[in-house]
Motif scaffolding. Structure first.
Motif, PDB file in Angstrom:
ATOM      1  N   PRO A   9       0.835  -1.202   0.000  1.00 21.66           N
ATOM      2  CA  PRO A   9       0.000   0.000   0.000  1.00 21.66           C
ATOM      3  C   PRO A   9       0.871   1.254   0.000  1.00 21.66           C
ATOM      4  O   PRO A   9       1.936   1.261   0.619  1.00 21.66           O
ATOM      5  CB  PRO A   9      -0.781  -0.092   1.312  1.00 21.66           C
ATOM      6  N   GLY A  10       0.403   2.280  -0.696  1.00 18.40           N
ATOM      7  CA  GLY A  10       1.132   3.549  -0.697  1.00 18.40           C
ATOM      8  C   GLY A  10       2.111   3.679  -1.839  1.00 18.40           C
ATOM      9  O   GLY A  10       2.600   4.759  -2.128  1.00 18.40           O
ATOM     10  N   THR A  11       2.418   2.551  -2.495  1.00 10.33           N
ATOM     11  CA  THR A  11       3.321   2.650  -3.645  1.00 10.33           C
ATOM     12  C   THR A  11       2.550   3.212  -4.829  1.00 10.33           C
ATOM     13  O   THR A  11       1.326   3.140  -4.871  1.00 10.33           O
ATOM     14  CB  THR A  11       3.899   1.275  -4.034  1.00 10.33           C
ATOM     15  N   GLU A  12       3.294   3.738  -5.785  1.00  8.37           N
ATOM     16  CA  GLU A  12       2.626   4.368  -6.912  1.00  8.37           C
ATOM     17  C   GLU A  12       2.905   3.582  -8.184  1.00  8.37           C
ATOM     18  O   GLU A  12       4.053   3.274  -8.495  1.00  8.37           O
ATOM     19  CB  GLU A  12       3.116   5.798  -7.078  1.00  8.37           C
ATOM     20  N   LEU A  13       1.834   3.276  -8.872  1.00 13.38           N
ATOM     21  CA  LEU A  13       1.933   2.518 -10.101  1.00 13.38           C
ATOM     22  C   LEU A  13       1.087   3.269 -11.128  1.00 13.38           C
ATOM     23  O   LEU A  13      -0.087   3.513 -10.896  1.00 13.38           O
ATOM     24  CB  LEU A  13       1.351   1.121  -9.827  1.00 13.38           C
ATOM     25  N   VAL A  14       1.678   3.629 -12.244  1.00 14.28           N
ATOM     26  CA  VAL A  14       0.944   4.413 -13.237  1.00 14.28           C
ATOM     27  C   VAL A  14       1.009   3.722 -14.585  1.00 14.28           C
ATOM     28  O   VAL A  14       2.088   3.392 -15.075  1.00 14.28           O
ATOM     29  CB  VAL A  14       1.526   5.846 -13.366  1.00 14.28           C
ATOM     30  N   PHE A  15      -0.167   3.497 -15.170  1.00 15.23           N
ATOM     31  CA  PHE A  15      -0.282   2.770 -16.428  1.00 15.23           C
ATOM     32  C   PHE A  15      -0.951   3.621 -17.501  1.00 15.23           C
ATOM     33  O   PHE A  15      -1.643   4.574 -17.181  1.00 15.23           O
ATOM     34  CB  PHE A  15      -1.226   1.590 -16.265  1.00 15.23           C
ATOM     35  N   GLY A  16      -0.855   3.153 -18.715  1.00 14.34           N
ATOM     36  CA  GLY A  16      -1.692   3.595 -19.832  1.00 14.34           C
ATOM     37  C   GLY A  16      -1.853   5.086 -19.971  1.00 14.34           C
ATOM     38  O   GLY A  16      -0.868   5.826 -19.937  1.00 14.34           O
ATOM     39  N   PRO A  17      -3.096   5.552 -20.151  1.00  9.37           N
ATOM     40  CA  PRO A  17      -3.322   6.979 -20.398  1.00  9.37           C
ATOM     41  C   PRO A  17      -2.813   7.863 -19.254  1.00  9.37           C
ATOM     42  O   PRO A  17      -2.341   8.965 -19.499  1.00  9.37           O
ATOM     43  CB  PRO A  17      -4.838   7.106 -20.503  1.00  9.37           C
ATOM     44  N   GLN A  18      -2.881   7.349 -18.017  1.00 10.17           N
ATOM     45  CA  GLN A  18      -2.375   8.138 -16.889  1.00 10.17           C
ATOM     46  C   GLN A  18      -0.863   8.313 -17.008  1.00 10.17           C
ATOM     47  O   GLN A  18      -0.326   9.381 -16.721  1.00 10.17           O
ATOM     48  CB  GLN A  18      -2.701   7.458 -15.550  1.00 10.17           C
ATOM     49  N   ALA A  19      -0.199   7.241 -17.456  1.00  8.98           N
ATOM     50  CA  ALA A  19       1.252   7.320 -17.611  1.00  8.98           C
ATOM     51  C   ALA A  19       1.602   8.324 -18.708  1.00  8.98           C
ATOM     52  O   ALA A  19       2.559   9.088 -18.604  1.00  8.98           O
ATOM     53  CB  ALA A  19       1.815   5.948 -17.944  1.00  8.98           C
ATOM     54  N   GLU A  20       0.770   8.313 -19.759  1.00 11.23           N
ATOM     55  CA  GLU A  20       0.981   9.227 -20.875  1.00 11.23           C
ATOM     56  C   GLU A  20       0.830  10.659 -20.404  1.00 11.23           C
ATOM     57  O   GLU A  20       1.617  11.542 -20.738  1.00 11.23           O
ATOM     58  CB  GLU A  20      -0.073   8.918 -21.937  1.00 11.23           C
TER      59      GLU A  20
END
Lengths: 213, 365
Positions: free
Chosen positions: B12-23
């Motif tokens: 919990p608390g870690t940050e993971l960013v994928f797809g359109p959010q990463a863009e």
């Protein structure tokens, strides 16, 4: 439009007259409605009806811009909010209580004490600050019974008149804080919706002061 | 999907960013970096951990438990980067000892601070910011705010609010004794007038100071705040800080950069860290501050150096939340089929030489 979180239940009932005399009367009864959101007649605010313990989070996350919260709940949730007005309703005290024979200075305790509470975070924080080692039990039902039946040495709870404590043979050992209903405001809304928040604050403040006099 | 498939998760608390959010995150980071470059800032790369004393006295709550520690193979205790300014100041102090001069440095990366679960706060937070060292004078203060505004405009968050305050004002009003009163600072930070009054009386502050402190929560707004504050009997120190802040406001106004600019004289958060003006950025769509900064002329004291400095940083995740979705609509990429083999590669070279974007697609898509 400002989104105002209101805690369903007794505190909301006491807050409604203030909201009405401040000029933010809802379009329908907040108590009887089954809706989750109700607008004000003036169209300046939308009320979000949420569970009391959830109000700080809705405000902290910015889902609601402002809201009415009990100080007890604010202390327990530990949300990072502004607290510009004390509505002076739902007054109570957050206390450490227990059986009278336990009455000795908490500061002198070295062995861990057992504490039962609906406010585990407040309890933990209070005892830690005093340097008293403690084990906290989170209860959801009647907390007094925790001390009466011997689950815990102490309880941390809110008291209004103290009748429940007395009837169960318990006494207040220490006072932690005075609690009452507060107007809580999201930090971003305080600036980004400055005029609207300021209006609501000042109107409510007059209503609260008017009720006192 | 079998029910006995191994559970994949991060703490919990870690940050993971994928797809359109990463863009979107990439777009924001690029734009902000572009603004910093445009102002002559050079990227520096900073260590991800250091000895714990670098971050001493950092936390807003005064709670050192916010830090993450690890132990290396030789038993030394290390601390994960919890703040950029402190670690950047140390790095720049090393550089300045070699050659004293003005330095414009920018950085990007993550900081790590404990956050209790249940509030949606992240432990890992991505930031991009800058440090401007040996930068003394109001023009630099104004320039930093202009830069922050430019960053906001470049990502389509023009309607964000910049709130300026002054550490010197609150220092002067509270005095040495008042500044040590944690509970009073907390009440000021919560903008809770009844609690402020109660504590000011309990501490024994004089009535005039008490009245000013109690009024601070409402000393937020436009330039009228300066006038409203002068209705109180201000000490020389407080009056000076107020004039400095007003001069900064006027300077920005004259430069056409005072839109969505607010003043908050009651800002106390991290006022120990700052020595002069300080600011925060807010947006109506995001519950928490997007970033902030200010002047910290005493920060380099810990390295026995007298170096005036200003700086600020953005929290990239929150900045992304404030960004309008269509702000980064670039030209659509041209699709090239992987099955075309060498021809596909030739076509890609043509497109890329002209600066276009490509989308190499496989058989299955």
């Amino acid at each position: 439009m400002l989104r105002v979180a209101l805690p369903t239940g007794r505190m909301m009932k006491q807050a409604i007259p203030f909201l009405e005399s401040a000029g933010y009367a809802p379009v329908e009864s907040l108590i009887d409605t089954r809706k989750l959101t109700v607008r004000s007649q003036c169209g300046r605010v939308e009320y979000l009806l949420v569970k009391p313990v959830d109000t700080p989070l809705y405000i902290e996350q910015g889902v609601a811009d402002v809201g009415v919260c009990g100080k007890d709940v604010l202390m327990e949730v530990g949300a990072d909010l502004l607290e510009p007005l004390d509505l002076g309703i739902s007054k109570c005290r957050m206390v450490v209580a227990g059986r009278p024979e336990l009455e000795r200075k908490l500061d002198n305790l070295l062995s861990p004490v057992r504490v039962a509470s609906k406010f585990p975070r407040v309890a933990q924080h209070y005892f830690r600050k005093k340097g008293v080692p403690c084990t906290v039990f989170k209860l959801s039902g009647s907390v007094e019974i925790g001390a009466v039946l011997g689950l815990s040495h102490y309880i941390v709870d809110i008291v209004e008149t103290g009748t429940t404590l007395r009837e169960n043979g318990l006494v207040v050992h220490e006072e932690i804080a005075d609690c009452s209903a507060r107007l809580a405001v999201n930090r971003a809304a305080w600036y980004a919706k400055l005029a609207e928040v300021r209006d609501l604050l000042l109107n409510l403040k007059s209503a609260v002061e008017g009720a006192k006099s | 999907m079998g029910s006995d498939a191994k559970q994949l998760s991060f703490p919990p608390g870690t940050e993971l960013v994928f797809g359109p959010q990463a863009e979107r995150r990439q777009f924001i980071s690029d734009r902000v970096a572009g603004v910093f470059r445009g102002w002559g800032f050079t990227e520096i790369v900073l260590p991800a951990f250091d000895s714990g004393d670098t971050f001493e006295g950092l936390s807003e709550s005064g709670d050192e438990n916010e830090l993450y520690h690890l132990v290396d193979r030789e038993g030394r205790r290390l601390t994960l980067r919890a703040d950029f300014t402190l670690i950047a100041a140390k790095a720049l102090a090393m550089d300045l000892r070699r050659e004293p001069r003005q330095i414009r440095a920018s950085y990007e990366g993550r900081v790590y601070r404990f956050a209790p679960s249940g509030h949606g706060h992240r432990v890992e937070q991505a930031q991009r910011g800058l440090e401007w060292v040996n930068a003394s004078g109001a023009v630099y203060d104004a320039a930093v705010i202009m830069m922050a505004r430019e960053c906001l405009q470049s990502v389509g968050a023009d309607d964000a609010i910049i709130v300026v305050g002054h550490a010197g004002f609150i220092h002067a009003v509270l005095g040495e004794a008042g500044r040590r009163e944690r509970r009073l600072l907390e009440a000021l930070d919560n903008k809770n007038p009844s609690r402020i009054r109660q504590l000011a009386q309990r501490i024994g502050l004089d009535a005039e100071t008490g009245a000013l402190l109690e009024a601070l929560p409402l000393l937020t707004g436009g330039p009228e705040v300066f006038e409203n504050a002068r209705k109180f009997n201000l000490s020389d120190g407080a009056a000076q800080a107020l004039s400095d802040l007003e001069a900064l406001y006027s300077m920005l106004d004259d430069a056409g950069a005072a839109a969505n600019l607010l003043v908050d004289l009651g800002e106390v958060r991290r006022s120990d860290y700052y020595s002069g003006f300080m600011f925060k950025v807010y947006h109506h769509a995001v519950g928490e501050s997007l970033g902030g900064g200010g002047r910290y002329d005493r920060l380099f004291d810990r390295f026995e150096m007298d170096v005036p400095a200003v700086g600020f940083g953005f929290n990239l995740a929150r900045l992304a939340e404030a960004t309008s979705t269509n702000a980064y609509a670039d030209g659509a990429p041209e699709s090239v089929k992987a099955s075309d083999g060498t021809d596909a590669l030739k076509r890609i070279r043509e497109i890329r030489t002209k600066g276009g974007s490509v989308n190499l697609v496989g058989e299955t898509t």
